[in-house]
Write an enzyme that holds these catalytic residues in place. Structure first.
Site, short mmCIF file in Angstrom:
data_model
loop_
_atom_site.label_atom_id
_atom_site.label_comp_id
_atom_site.label_asym_id
_atom_site.label_seq_id
_atom_site.Cartn_x
_atom_site.Cartn_y
_atom_site.Cartn_z
N LYS A 197 23.39 54.27 43.31
CA LYS A 197 22.32 54.34 44.46
C LYS A 197 21.13 54.87 43.87
O LYS A 197 21.16 55.40 42.44
CB LYS A 197 22.92 55.39 45.27
CG LYS A 197 23.90 55.17 46.34
CD LYS A 197 24.37 56.15 47.34
CE LYS A 197 25.33 55.90 48.10
NZ LYS A 197 25.13 54.52 49.09
N ARG A 229 35.43 51.36 52.29
CA ARG A 229 36.51 50.44 52.63
C ARG A 229 37.63 50.28 51.81
O ARG A 229 38.73 49.86 52.28
CB ARG A 229 35.78 49.30 53.19
CG ARG A 229 35.14 48.58 51.88
CD ARG A 229 34.12 47.49 51.89
NE ARG A 229 32.89 48.13 52.68
CZ ARG A 229 31.77 47.31 53.25
NH1 ARG A 229 31.76 46.18 53.16
NH2 ARG A 229 30.77 48.27 53.46
N1 BES Z 1 28.64 56.44 51.91
C1 BES Z 1 27.91 55.08 52.04
C2 BES Z 1 27.20 54.73 53.58
C3 BES Z 1 26.23 55.87 54.03
C4 BES Z 1 24.80 55.64 53.67
C5 BES Z 1 26.56 56.96 54.67
C6 BES Z 1 23.87 56.57 54.33
C7 BES Z 1 25.82 57.82 55.15
C8 BES Z 1 24.07 57.54 55.15
C9 BES Z 1 28.72 53.82 51.68
O1 BES Z 1 29.83 54.11 51.03
C10 BES Z 1 27.84 52.91 51.05
O2 BES Z 1 27.39 53.14 50.18
N2 BES Z 1 27.74 51.69 51.83
C11 BES Z 1 27.00 50.70 51.44
C12 BES Z 1 27.60 49.35 51.72
C13 BES Z 1 26.91 47.95 50.91
C14 BES Z 1 27.08 48.39 49.41
C15 BES Z 1 27.84 47.12 51.27
C16 BES Z 1 25.61 50.53 52.07
O3 BES Z 1 25.46 50.87 53.29
O4 BES Z 1 24.69 50.35 51.57
MN MN Z 2 29.05 53.92 48.76
#
Ligand code: BES
Ligand code: MN
Ligand code: ZN
Length: 498
Positions: free
Chosen positions: A277, A351
Site C-alpha cells: 500500500k 477474502r
Molecule cells: N483492508 C483493506 C480494505 C480497506 C481499505 C479497509 C480502506 C478500510 C479502509 C483490504 O485488505 C484491501 O486492501 N482491499 C483492496 C482490495 C483490492 C486490492 C482488490 C482495496 O480495497 O483496495
Molecule cells: Mn489489503
C-alpha cells in the site's frame, strides 16, 4: 464504569453537571422540559442562539446557579417524520462526548419515548447506550490521561413510569457497552502490540471470564486442515496465523436451537504485502481486525444476555507483511474447501482468510445463519461513504433481518447486489478464481469471491465494514477512531432469532 440510574420525572429538580433535553425542528421549546420556569428560560436562550432543532445541532447553556443543574444541553433531533433510532443514538453520543469534554461527573437524560414513538425500554436502550458510546476514549498511551474522565453516573428521567421497569434494559446496556469498549480498545491498540497471538491470548482470557468456550487452531493444525488462505497471507509475517474458535451454547436444551456462526476478518496490520500500500494513511490499517474484534465482543456478551441461540465465533488472525517469504502476485493458493485462487494482488488478503473461515464453518458447523464481518474493500467506502456498511448475501430473508436489526440498533447498513455477471471479473485462466477484479464494483466482486466459499443452502450475509469500523476523521456525529460497529446490530439480530 458509569452508573445508570432511572428516576421518576423530567430531571427538572435533579442536581447534575449536565442535563440533556431534546427538540425537534420547528418546535419553540424542548418539550422534554416539564418545569415551566426552566422551560421559559431555556427557550429564550435557544432563541438567542438561533437554535432551530436541526439534527446534529446543539446548545449548551450554563444555568449560573439559578437551576438545580449547572448546565443544560439541548440536542436537535431534526424533522419529526425523519426521526429514527439512529438520530437519537447520534444525539446522545454527541452529548456523551461533550460530557467527557467538560468533565461532567453526573449527567442526566430526560427520556421521551412517546414523542419518539419508541417503547420505554427502547428509548432507554438507545439514549443511554448512545451516551455511553460517545463518552468512550482511548487514552491508554497518553501520559496526560485523566483518571476518572468518564462520567460517574447517568440519570434517566422516565416521566411517570415506574423507574424499576428499566432495570433489565439498563443492565443490558451496560453489558453491551462493556464489550463494545473492549472491541474499540482492541482496534485502537497499536499493531506492534496486537499481533495475532496477542489477540488469541486476550480472547482466551476474556472468554474464560465470560464462560464462553475458546479453542485455538494454531499453525500446525491450520496446515493439517489445508487452510491455504490463512497460511498464505501470514507467510510474510514473523507472527504465525491463528484461528480463534469461540463457542457459546445456551443453558436450556429444550427445543432445537438456531445455530449462528460469525466470522471476523482479523488482519492485525495490512501493509498490502508485496502489493504494498502507499505509505500515506497506512497507519489506519491497524483497524483491519475490526471484524474479529466485533465477533469477540458479541460472543462475550451472550452469556450475560442469556441469549437462547447457539453462536460460534471464528476470528481469523493474521498479519499481512511484505517479506522474502511472502506470497506474490501470480502465486496460487489452495483454500480449505479445495478451490484454488490465483493471487492478483496480495493486498486482497481479507477474502483469502475469509474463504478458509467460511468454508470451514459450512463443513464443520452447519450454520442456520452464517455472517461475516470484514473491513474488506476501499471500494465499499467509495460506494457508500465512510459511515455505512455494505450488506451482501445469498438469502434475502437473512439480509432483510440484518438490515432491520441495523435500523433498530441505529447503525447504518445498506444492501449491495451480487450481480452474477460480475463473476467474470474474477475469472482466472490458471485457477478456479482470482482474488481481485477490475476497480469498478470492487465491493461486489469481493462479495462474489466470498460466495464461492459458502456451501449452497447455507444462508449467508457478508458485512463490508471498511468504512464505519474506524473513522480516520471525525464527523459531527462520530468521533475519530474505532467504533465497534456491527456489535449492537448483530446482538439485536441474534436475540431476535431466539
Ligand atoms: N483492508 C483493506 C480494505 C480497506 C481499505 C479497509 C480502506 C478500510 C479502509 C483490504 O485488505 C484491501 O486492501 N482491499 C483492496 C482490495 C483490492 C486490492 C482488490 C482495496 O480495497 O483496495
Ligand atoms: Mn489489503
Ligand atoms: Zn485488509
Amino acid at each position: 464504569m458509569t452508573l445508570l440510574t432511572p428516576i421518576r420525572g423530567d430531571l427538572s429538580d435533579q442536581k447534575a453537571d449536565l442535563i440533556l433535553h431534546f427538540q425537534y425542528e420547528g418546535e419553540a421549546a424542548p418539550t422534554t422540559v416539564a418545569d415551566a420556569k426552566l422551560r421559559t428560560t431555556v427557550s429564550k436562550v435557544l432563541k438567542l442562539d438561533g437554535f432551530e432543532g436541526k439534527a446534529d445541532s446543539a446548545v449548551l447553556w450554563h444555568a449560573n446557579g439559578d437551576h438545580p443543574a449547572s448546565r443544560y444541553l439541548v440536542m436537535g433531533l431534526g424533522k419529526k417524520d425523519e426521526f429514527s433510532p439512529e438520530v437519537l443514538h447520534r444525539a446522545c453520543a454527541v452529548a456523551g462526548s461533550r460530557a467527557v469534554g467538560i468533565k461532567a461527573r453526573r449527567a442526566g437524560i430526560a427520556l421521551a419515548p412517546g414523542r419518539w414513538r419508541l417503547g420505554p425500554s427502547e428509548a432507554a436502550r438507545i439514549a443511554a447506550g448512545g451516551f455511553l458510546h460517545g463518552s468512550y476514549r482511548f487514552d491508554k498511551y497518553l501520559s496526560s490521561a485523566q483518571e476518572g474522565a468518564q462520567p460517574q453516573e447517568l440519570f434517566l428521567g422516565v416521566g411517570r413510569m415506574d423507574p424499576r421497569k428499566l432495570q433489565t434494559v439498563l443492565q443490558e446496556v451496560k453489558t453491551v457497552d462493556t464489550v463494545v469498549r473492549l472491541a474499540r480498545d482492541l482496534v485502537s491498540e497499536h499493531p506492534g502490540y496486537l499481533h495475532p497471538m496477542k489477540m488469541a491470548e486476550i480472547a482466551r482470557a476474556e472468554a474464560k471470564k465470560a464462560r464462553v468456550k475458546c479453542r485455538l487452531i494454531r499453525e500446525a493444525e491450520l496446515k493439517r486442515l489445508g487452510m491455504g488462505g490463512m497460511l498464505g497471507v501470514a507467510r510474510g509475517s514473523e507472527h504465525p496465523a491463528v484461528l480463534i474458535h469461540l463457542h457459546y451454547a445456551p443453558r436450556s436444551h429444550s427445543r432445537k436451537k438456531q445455530r449462528v456462526v460469525l466470522v471476523g476478518k482479523g488482519v492485525t496490520f495490512d501493509t498490502g504485502g508485496i502489493s504494498l500500500k502507499q505509505a500515506d494513511g497506512m497507519e489506519a490499517m491497524k483497524a483491519d481486525m475490526s471484524g474479529a474484534a466485533a465477533v469477540l465482543a458479541i460472543l462475550l456478551a451472550l452469556p450475560a444476555l442469556k441469549v437462547p441461540v447457539e453462536v460460534h465465533g471464528l476470528l481469523l488472525m493474521v498479519e499481512n507483511m511484505p517479506d522474502g517469504r511472502a506470497i506474490r502476485p501470480g502465486d496460487i493458493l489452495r483454500i480449505y474447501n479445495g478451490k484454488t485462487v490465483e493471487i492478483k494482488s496480495t493486498d486482497a488478503e481479507g477474502r483469502l482468510i475469509l474463504a478458509d473461515g467460511l468454508s470451514w464453518a459450512c463443513k464443520t458447523l452447519r450454520p442456520d445463519a452464517l455472517i461475516d464481518l470484514a473491513t474488506l474493500t476501499g471500494a465499499c467506502m467509495v460506494a457508500l461513504g465512510p459511515g455505512c456498511t455494505g450488506v451482501m448475501g445469498n438469502d434475502e430473508r437473512l439480509v432483510k433481518r440484518v438490515l432491520d436489526a441495523a435500523a433498530e440498533a441505529g447503525e447504518r447498513m445498506w444492501q449491495l447486489p451480487l450481480f452474477p455477471e460480475y463473476r467474470e471479473h474474477i475469472r482466472s485462466d490458471v485457477a478456479d478464481v482470482k482474488n481481485s477484479g477490475i476497480r469498478y464494483g470492487g465491493a461486489i466482486t469481493a462479495g462474489l469471491f466470498l460466495r464461492e466459499f459458502v456451501d449452497p443452502g447455507v444462508p449467508w450475509v457478508h458485512l463490508d465494514i471498511a468504512g464505519p469500523a474506524y473513522f480516520e476523521n471525525s464527523y459531527t456525529y462520530a468521533p475519530k477512531g474505532a467504533t465497534g460497529h456491527g456489535v449492537r446490530t448483530l446482538l439485536g439480530l441474534i436475540r431476535s432469532l431466539g
